[in-house]
Design a protein around this motif. Sequence first.
Motif, mmCIF file in Angstrom:
data_model
loop_
_atom_site.group_PDB
_atom_site.id
_atom_site.type_symbol
_atom_site.label_atom_id
_atom_site.label_comp_id
_atom_site.label_asym_id
_atom_site.label_seq_id
_atom_site.Cartn_x
_atom_site.Cartn_y
_atom_site.Cartn_z
ATOM 1 N N ALA A 12 44.076 34.225 38.714
ATOM 2 C CA ALA A 12 42.784 33.647 39.091
ATOM 3 C C ALA A 12 42.367 34.123 40.477
ATOM 4 N N LEU A 13 43.297 34.195 41.406
ATOM 5 C CA LEU A 13 42.971 34.681 42.756
ATOM 6 C C LEU A 13 42.533 36.145 42.721
ATOM 7 N N VAL A 16 38.946 36.306 41.396
ATOM 8 C CA VAL A 16 37.997 35.852 42.419
ATOM 9 C C VAL A 16 37.811 36.932 43.475
ATOM 10 N N ALA A 17 38.884 37.561 43.903
ATOM 11 C CA ALA A 17 38.795 38.612 44.929
ATOM 12 C C ALA A 17 38.000 39.810 44.406
ATOM 13 N N VAL A 19 35.677 39.847 42.024
ATOM 14 C CA VAL A 19 34.259 39.489 41.887
ATOM 15 C C VAL A 19 33.596 39.463 43.260
ATOM 16 N N SER A 20 34.256 38.880 44.257
ATOM 17 C CA SER A 20 33.648 38.772 45.587
ATOM 18 C C SER A 20 33.479 40.137 46.249
#
Length: 95
Positions: A12-13, A16-17, A19-20
């Motif tokens: 999940a991390l 998120v990284a 996508v950001s």
Amino acid sequence: MRFLLALVGLAALIVVALVSLGMLQIGTKAGSLPTISVNGGKAPEVTANMATVELGTTEKQVEVPTVGTTTKTIEVPTLKVTKPTDADGNTVTTR
């Protein structure tokens, strides 16, 4: 079990990284709820025996403090509750 949970958290991390940073784009389309129709049916019948409440006044003599004590007749509220009865005329009680 802990290893599996840690692995899911790490994944999940990473998502998120990515996508950001703009390295991963997730495309979505607007959805809609399914349409349904309901036909027929009948609401249940309910009967209830309720108590009757009567609110009124009655005259009582009470002491009213003044410079001295005198007794005056004033109207005070009254409350009368009549419990419901069943078909046999017995008072209905709850347990």
